[in-house]
Design an enzyme around this catalytic site. Sequence first.
Site, PDB file in Angstrom:
ATOM      1  N   LEU A   1     -15.157   2.783   8.704  1.00 44.67           N
ATOM      2  CA  LEU A   1     -14.733   3.177   7.355  1.00 44.67           C
ATOM      3  C   LEU A   1     -15.280   4.542   6.953  1.00 44.67           C
ATOM      4  O   LEU A   1     -16.427   4.877   7.226  1.00 44.67           O
ATOM      5  CB  LEU A   1     -15.190   2.125   6.343  1.00 44.67           C
ATOM      6  CG  LEU A   1     -14.666   0.710   6.619  1.00 44.67           C
ATOM      7  CD1 LEU A   1     -15.145  -0.245   5.524  1.00 44.67           C
ATOM      8  CD2 LEU A   1     -13.148   0.674   6.730  1.00 44.67           C
ATOM      9  N   HIS A   2     -14.438   5.305   6.285  1.00 47.16           N
ATOM     10  CA  HIS A   2     -14.823   6.614   5.751  1.00 47.16           C
ATOM     11  C   HIS A   2     -14.396   6.678   4.285  1.00 47.16           C
ATOM     12  O   HIS A   2     -13.871   5.681   3.729  1.00 47.16           O
ATOM     13  CB  HIS A   2     -14.197   7.731   6.589  1.00 47.16           C
ATOM     14  CG  HIS A   2     -12.718   7.562   6.817  1.00 47.16           C
ATOM     15  ND1 HIS A   2     -11.805   7.605   5.779  1.00 47.16           N
ATOM     16  CD2 HIS A   2     -12.004   7.341   7.942  1.00 47.16           C
ATOM     17  CE1 HIS A   2     -10.591   7.440   6.272  1.00 47.16           C
ATOM     18  NE2 HIS A   2     -10.679   7.262   7.574  1.00 47.16           N
TER      19      HIS A   2
ATOM     20  N   GLY B   1     -11.935   7.835   2.860  1.00 47.05           N
ATOM     21  CA  GLY B   1     -10.536   7.482   2.597  1.00 47.05           C
ATOM     22  C   GLY B   1     -10.385   5.987   2.350  1.00 47.05           C
ATOM     23  O   GLY B   1      -9.713   5.558   1.402  1.00 47.05           O
ATOM     24  N   HIS B   2     -11.026   5.181   3.189  1.00 45.94           N
ATOM     25  CA  HIS B   2     -10.960   3.726   2.986  1.00 45.94           C
ATOM     26  C   HIS B   2     -11.628   3.337   1.661  1.00 45.94           C
ATOM     27  O   HIS B   2     -11.144   2.466   0.939  1.00 45.94           O
ATOM     28  CB  HIS B   2     -11.695   2.994   4.121  1.00 45.94           C
ATOM     29  CG  HIS B   2     -11.110   3.203   5.475  1.00 45.94           C
ATOM     30  ND1 HIS B   2     -11.733   3.939   6.456  1.00 45.94           N
ATOM     31  CD2 HIS B   2      -9.946   2.773   6.027  1.00 45.94           C
ATOM     32  CE1 HIS B   2     -10.993   3.936   7.555  1.00 45.94           C
ATOM     33  NE2 HIS B   2      -9.904   3.254   7.329  1.00 45.94           N
TER      34      HIS B   2
ATOM     35  N   LYS C   1      -2.016   8.817   4.377  1.00 47.91           N
ATOM     36  CA  LYS C   1      -2.124   9.577   5.626  1.00 47.91           C
ATOM     37  C   LYS C   1      -1.211   8.970   6.692  1.00 47.91           C
ATOM     38  O   LYS C   1      -0.561   9.677   7.431  1.00 47.91           O
ATOM     39  CB  LYS C   1      -3.560   9.629   6.146  1.00 47.91           C
ATOM     40  CG  LYS C   1      -3.653  10.568   7.347  1.00 47.91           C
ATOM     41  CD  LYS C   1      -5.034  10.737   7.840  1.00 47.91           C
ATOM     42  CE  LYS C   1      -5.433   9.869   8.951  1.00 47.91           C
ATOM     43  NZ  LYS C   1      -4.675   9.434  10.027  1.00 47.91           N
ATOM     44  N   ASP C   2      -1.168   7.638   6.709  1.00 44.54           N
ATOM     45  CA  ASP C   2      -0.253   6.948   7.634  1.00 44.54           C
ATOM     46  C   ASP C   2       1.065   6.713   6.892  1.00 44.54           C
ATOM     47  O   ASP C   2       1.417   5.574   6.556  1.00 44.54           O
ATOM     48  CB  ASP C   2      -0.895   5.638   8.092  1.00 44.54           C
ATOM     49  CG  ASP C   2      -2.160   5.900   8.894  1.00 44.54           C
ATOM     50  OD1 ASP C   2      -2.073   6.497   9.972  1.00 44.54           O
ATOM     51  OD2 ASP C   2      -3.250   5.544   8.406  1.00 44.54           O
TER      52      ASP C   2
ATOM     53  N   LEU D   1      -9.160  12.821   6.370  1.00 46.17           N
ATOM     54  CA  LEU D   1     -10.156  11.922   6.965  1.00 46.17           C
ATOM     55  C   LEU D   1      -9.436  10.897   7.838  1.00 46.17           C
ATOM     56  O   LEU D   1      -8.377  10.391   7.480  1.00 46.17           O
ATOM     57  CB  LEU D   1     -10.953  11.210   5.871  1.00 46.17           C
ATOM     58  CG  LEU D   1     -11.807  12.087   4.967  1.00 46.17           C
ATOM     59  CD1 LEU D   1     -12.754  11.221   4.134  1.00 46.17           C
ATOM     60  CD2 LEU D   1     -12.615  13.110   5.757  1.00 46.17           C
TER      61      LEU D   1
ATOM     62  N   ARG E   1     -10.415   8.577  13.744  1.00 46.27           N
ATOM     63  CA  ARG E   1     -10.303   9.264  15.041  1.00 46.27           C
ATOM     64  C   ARG E   1     -10.913  10.666  15.007  1.00 46.27           C
ATOM     65  O   ARG E   1     -11.115  11.258  16.069  1.00 46.27           O
ATOM     66  CB  ARG E   1      -8.848   9.316  15.492  1.00 46.27           C
ATOM     67  CG  ARG E   1      -8.315   7.943  15.876  1.00 46.27           C
ATOM     68  CD  ARG E   1      -7.026   7.995  16.664  1.00 46.27           C
ATOM     69  NE  ARG E   1      -6.729   6.704  17.283  1.00 46.27           N
ATOM     70  CZ  ARG E   1      -5.945   5.756  16.760  1.00 46.27           C
ATOM     71  NH1 ARG E   1      -5.355   5.968  15.607  1.00 46.27           N
ATOM     72  NH2 ARG E   1      -5.743   4.613  17.392  1.00 46.27           N
TER      73      ARG E   1
HETATM   74  O1  PAF Z   1      -4.080   1.668   8.990  1.00 47.89           O
HETATM   75  C1  PAF Z   1      -4.777   0.844   9.624  1.00 47.89           C
HETATM   76  O2  PAF Z   1      -6.001   0.895   9.619  1.00 47.89           O
HETATM   77  C2  PAF Z   1      -4.091  -0.259  10.404  1.00 47.89           C
HETATM   78  O3  PAF Z   1      -2.917   0.187  10.987  1.00 47.89           O
HETATM   79  C3  PAF Z   1      -3.836  -1.528   9.562  1.00 47.89           C
HETATM   80  C4  PAF Z   1      -2.878  -1.271   8.418  1.00 47.89           C
HETATM   81  C5  PAF Z   1      -5.146  -2.059   9.017  1.00 47.89           C
HETATM   82  C6  PAF Z   1      -3.218  -2.619  10.450  1.00 47.89           C
HETATM   83  O4  PAF Z   1      -4.040  -2.923  11.526  1.00 47.89           O
END
Ligand code: PAF
Length: 284
Positions: free
Chosen positions: A33-34, A36-37, A149-150, A184, A187
Amino acid sequence: MPIVRTVAELRARVAAWREQGERIALVPTMGALHAGHISLVEAGRQRAERVVATVFVNPRQFGPNEDLDRYPRDEAGDAARLAAAGCDLLFAPGVEAIYPPGFATQVRVTGLSERLCGAARPGHFDGVATVVTKLLNQARADIALFGEKDWQQLAIIRRLALDLDIPTEIAGCPIVRDADGLALSSRNAYLDAGERERAVALPRALQTAAAAIGAGRPVDAVLAEAKAALVAAGFGPVDYITLSGADDLEPMTGLDRPARLLAAAWMGRTRLIDNVAVTGTGAY
Ligand code: PAF
């Protein structure tokens, strides 16, 4: 902050809160976790009385040659960060709790999953869609929060929640960036010092291109320049850099609807992704 590992324990905690009339927010993560989370946890606290985070490194979203084994794992550190952010519960199941023997179901969001990162990582989004569907069903939260970001992942999750009548609201949260602009990401830990310095070319290329497209320059020329800038900065290969519809992720050549500029490119052995909004003057 309690840590639970089974769906039964998770549901019991959530049910007890619900009986008290409390709303529940879910923050699914793969750990490492960073900030962003943590911003997702904070957003969850604004929207609900209780926040549940999940940490599960989902094997089904890693391809055979991807980084499942070296993906960063630090449950104790993650738990401490979540507790400090005011998270109420951590659901950290083992692989068998999510995929028990005999597990045979896969969720696939066709179309959206095949473009962009889906083209370079076949099966990745099927793994994401499957685990997120499970986590949403397991927690039955009022709202679930995901980082922008995703962006493609978020579009896929919105689609599956709609298509499968999952009542949890899906909320996107703004990208959190380092001071120099790099988004962030867990990776980023793979980058050495030189790569980390060069990686800033990714958000810069996207910002420059978004401004140019917004100002009315031809999209193809701008994208070619952005790709050249990435290569010149040491990125390679560039999997894609594209202007896409913000919701349908279809390629766009002009600003006729809400648009997103998205890119994925390799810095050394690390694949980085990023995206920015594109707005033009009176475009739609
Ligand atoms: O974005 C992520 O960290 C992952 O793809 C998720 C949404 C937790 C699913 O494993």
